[in-house]
Motif scaffolding. Structure first.
Motif, PDB file in Angstrom:
ATOM      1  N   UNK A 153      -2.838  13.084  -2.652  1.00 18.95           N
ATOM      2  CA  UNK A 153      -2.074  13.870  -3.619  1.00 18.95           C
ATOM      3  C   UNK A 153      -2.861  15.076  -4.115  1.00 18.95           C
ATOM      4  N   UNK A 154      -4.147  14.872  -4.427  1.00 17.70           N
ATOM      5  CA  UNK A 154      -4.925  15.936  -5.067  1.00 17.70           C
ATOM      6  C   UNK A 154      -6.098  16.407  -4.211  1.00 17.70           C
ATOM      7  N   UNK A 155      -6.103  16.027  -2.923  1.00 21.78           N
ATOM      8  CA  UNK A 155      -7.150  16.429  -1.979  1.00 21.78           C
ATOM      9  C   UNK A 155      -8.538  16.010  -2.463  1.00 21.78           C
ATOM     10  N   UNK A 156      -8.619  14.810  -2.995  1.00 19.93           N
ATOM     11  CA  UNK A 156      -9.878  14.296  -3.525  1.00 19.93           C
ATOM     12  C   UNK A 156     -10.531  13.312  -2.558  1.00 19.93           C
ATOM     13  N   UNK A 157     -10.380  13.568  -1.263  1.00 22.84           N
ATOM     14  CA  UNK A 157     -10.840  12.602  -0.264  1.00 22.84           C
ATOM     15  C   UNK A 157     -12.313  12.255  -0.428  1.00 22.84           C
ATOM     16  N   UNK A 158     -13.158  13.256  -0.649  1.00 22.25           N
ATOM     17  CA  UNK A 158     -14.584  13.009  -0.743  1.00 22.25           C
ATOM     18  C   UNK A 158     -15.021  12.351  -2.031  1.00 22.25           C
ATOM     19  N   UNK A 159     -14.133  12.258  -3.006  1.00 21.69           N
ATOM     20  CA  UNK A 159     -14.490  11.676  -4.297  1.00 21.69           C
ATOM     21  C   UNK A 159     -14.112  10.207  -4.410  1.00 21.69           C
ATOM     22  N   UNK A 160     -13.366   9.691  -3.422  1.00 20.98           N
ATOM     23  CA  UNK A 160     -13.098   8.270  -3.264  1.00 20.98           C
ATOM     24  C   UNK A 160     -12.522   7.626  -4.511  1.00 20.98           C
ATOM     25  N   UNK A 177       0.864  -1.180   0.000  1.00 22.95           N
ATOM     26  CA  UNK A 177       0.000   0.000   0.000  1.00 22.95           C
ATOM     27  C   UNK A 177       0.901   1.232   0.000  1.00 22.95           C
ATOM     28  N   UNK A 178       0.856   1.986  -1.109  1.00 23.75           N
ATOM     29  CA  UNK A 178       1.696   3.179  -1.235  1.00 23.75           C
ATOM     30  C   UNK A 178       0.841   4.448  -1.305  1.00 23.75           C
ATOM     31  N   UNK A 179      -0.149   4.504  -0.428  1.00 31.83           N
ATOM     32  CA  UNK A 179      -1.019   5.672  -0.358  1.00 31.83           C
ATOM     33  C   UNK A 179      -0.235   6.970  -0.223  1.00 31.83           C
ATOM     34  N   UNK A 180       0.889   6.928   0.500  1.00 30.33           N
ATOM     35  CA  UNK A 180       1.638   8.158   0.807  1.00 30.33           C
ATOM     36  C   UNK A 180       2.913   8.294  -0.024  1.00 30.33           C
ATOM     37  N   UNK A 181       2.971   7.625  -1.165  1.00 32.54           N
ATOM     38  CA  UNK A 181       4.186   7.639  -1.996  1.00 32.54           C
ATOM     39  C   UNK A 181       4.568   9.044  -2.448  1.00 32.54           C
ATOM     40  N   UNK A 241       3.492  20.629  -2.642  1.00 36.18           N
ATOM     41  CA  UNK A 241       2.820  20.017  -1.503  1.00 36.18           C
ATOM     42  C   UNK A 241       3.769  19.062  -0.774  1.00 36.18           C
ATOM     43  N   UNK A 242       4.546  18.317  -1.543  1.00 39.44           N
ATOM     44  CA  UNK A 242       5.517  17.398  -0.940  1.00 39.44           C
ATOM     45  C   UNK A 242       6.538  18.161  -0.119  1.00 39.44           C
ATOM     46  N   UNK A 243       7.037  19.263  -0.650  1.00 43.69           N
ATOM     47  CA  UNK A 243       8.025  20.068   0.076  1.00 43.69           C
ATOM     48  C   UNK A 243       7.436  20.572   1.390  1.00 43.69           C
ATOM     49  N   UNK A 244       6.165  20.982   1.369  1.00 40.41           N
ATOM     50  CA  UNK A 244       5.516  21.473   2.585  1.00 40.41           C
ATOM     51  C   UNK A 244       5.383  20.358   3.621  1.00 40.41           C
ATOM     52  N   UNK A 245       4.974  19.162   3.185  1.00 40.72           N
ATOM     53  CA  UNK A 245       4.852  18.045   4.125  1.00 40.72           C
ATOM     54  C   UNK A 245       6.223  17.669   4.692  1.00 40.72           C
ATOM     55  N   UNK A 246       7.238  17.699   3.851  1.00 38.29           N
ATOM     56  CA  UNK A 246       8.589  17.381   4.343  1.00 38.29           C
ATOM     57  C   UNK A 246       9.067  18.425   5.343  1.00 38.29           C
ATOM     58  N   UNK A 247       8.649  19.685   5.165  1.00 36.23           N
ATOM     59  CA  UNK A 247       9.018  20.715   6.129  1.00 36.23           C
ATOM     60  C   UNK A 247       8.324  20.471   7.464  1.00 36.23           C
TER      61      UNK A 247
END
Length: 391
Positions: A237-244, A202-206, A291-297
């Protein structure tokens, strides 16, 4: 009366944690810090929402049933981008789109297991994986994480029986945040292949892996689909949580079996969400890199500021992706501590007991912090609040 499938497992942990908020008020100068759920709270970026609005108005097919295994263009895009990023050869007919990554896991298990079968899962585990195995009549065989919260292949080998059907890994890991080294994943693949079982990764957070280049070389193996099943989510990745919208990458033969499962559950994935994911993949590469750079920060902020807690006896067990996994110093179970933190510190997080079987020690001293929705300043505020606790 025989127990039902749903009675075989526990209540949804995130929903249980939200109930701790009932009747609790938080002053304006100390608002609640919600670090309980690993999901972005912001909507998709404006350009993507504009594209989605255009799709809603002008793409009639977005409102109709579509292919069970997903939008052909999205399947092809995943195959092409994955082939490039992993240095392998993935075809469109080895990709299926699902209604979220949880459904991808459920579908994969349905093709692998029957009543009484076993799946090896490292602990601490992602609780929804355990819940689905419970409801499927499949035994979760816990594999205790080793040093650095990394599972060890030799320990897994001792757990394989005639009933074992798969080993399920999550990397970057939920709940611990750690990134499994490529050599570890390679060794698990070899172990699974040698025993004729599947390796689910499971690479949800790749998209938020701190490493440069491919996180592993599993797809570089020409015969990868005889063993490997990869799961992915577009939600983070694209903030599509509600679209499943999720994906499963596997052999065409396995996807033919998965098609049976998907057809009887949702018929097809969300059509708007699929088109949004495709648009995102084709147009938001630079935005996602940011977005990746922000999460890494934020991850760096966790590591740089953890001394505030370490000085009080806390330990940082793992950190990465959306998560910090910590050990607390208090003489009480994390199951009791977590609700207290809502009242005493204005912090909502999840206890380690939600990620561990009841008969395995360790979870009672652990907590998961999902930091995707607090920035660097929020991390400092969180640690300041926790460091002031006297229980």
């Amino acid at each position: 009366m025989t127990g039902t499938r749903t009675s075989a497992t526990f209540p949804p942990p995130v929903m249980e944690a939200r109930r701790w908020l009932a009747g609790v008020t938080h002053p304006a100068d100390r608002p609640l810090l919600n670090v309980s759920q690993a999901a972005p709270v912001d909507p998709p970026p404006a350009p993507l929402r504009e594209a989605m609005a255009d799709i809603v108005l002008n793409d009639a097919d977005a409102h109709l049933y579509g292919p069970v295994l997903g939008l052909p263009a999205l399947r092809a895009e995943v195959a092409a981008q994955w082939s490039t990023s992993y240095g392998g050869n993935i075809a469109a007919d080895q990709v299926a789109i699902t209604s979220g990554c949880n459904q991808a896991f459920a579908a994969a298990i349905a093709t692998l297991c029957t009543e009484g079968d076993e799946v090896i899962v490292p602990v601490p585990y992602y609780f929804n994986h355990r819940m689905w195995l419970d409801m499927s009549g499949v035994k979760t065989v816990p594999l205790l994480a080793g040093d650095g919260m990394i599972p060890q292949v030799d320990h897994a080998a001792k757990l394989i029986t005639a009933k074992t059907r798969a080993i399920a890994l999550v990397s970057p890991n939920n709940p611990c945040g750690v990134e499994y080294p490529a050599a570890v994943l390679h060794a698990f693949r070899d172990l699974a292949r040698a025993h004729g079982i599947a390796l689910i990764v499971d690479e949800t957070y790749r998209d938020f892996d701190s490493r440069t280049g491919a996180p592993h070389d599993l797809f570089a193996d020409p015969a990868w689909d005889d063993t490997l099943i990869q799961l992915y989510s577009f939600s983070k990745a694209y903030r599509l949580t509600g679209h499943r919208i999720g994906a499963v990458v596997a052999s065409p033969a396995r996807l033919a079996e998965i098609e049976k499962f998907l057809d009887t559950v949702t018929i097809c994935p969300n059509q708007l969400g699929q088109r949004a994911a495709l648009w995102g993949m084709q147009n938001l590469g630079a935005w996602l890199a940011g977005e990746r750079i922000e999460i890494l920060d934020r991850r760096a902020a966790i590591e740089e500021n953890f001394h505030l807690l370490a000085d009080k006896g806390w330990e940082l067990l793992g950190c990465g992706a959306y998560f910090a996994y910590v050990k607390h110093p208090f003489a009480m179970s994390s199951a009791d501590l977590a609700p207290i933190l809502v009242k005493e510190a204005g912090v909502l997080l999840l206890p380690g007991t939600m990620f561990m079987p009841d008969d395995i020690a360790g979870g009672d001293s652990q907590l998961r912090i999902a930091f995707a929705n607090i920035d660097r300043a929020g991390v400092e505020t969180l640690f300041n609040r926790l460091s002031l606790l006297e229980l």
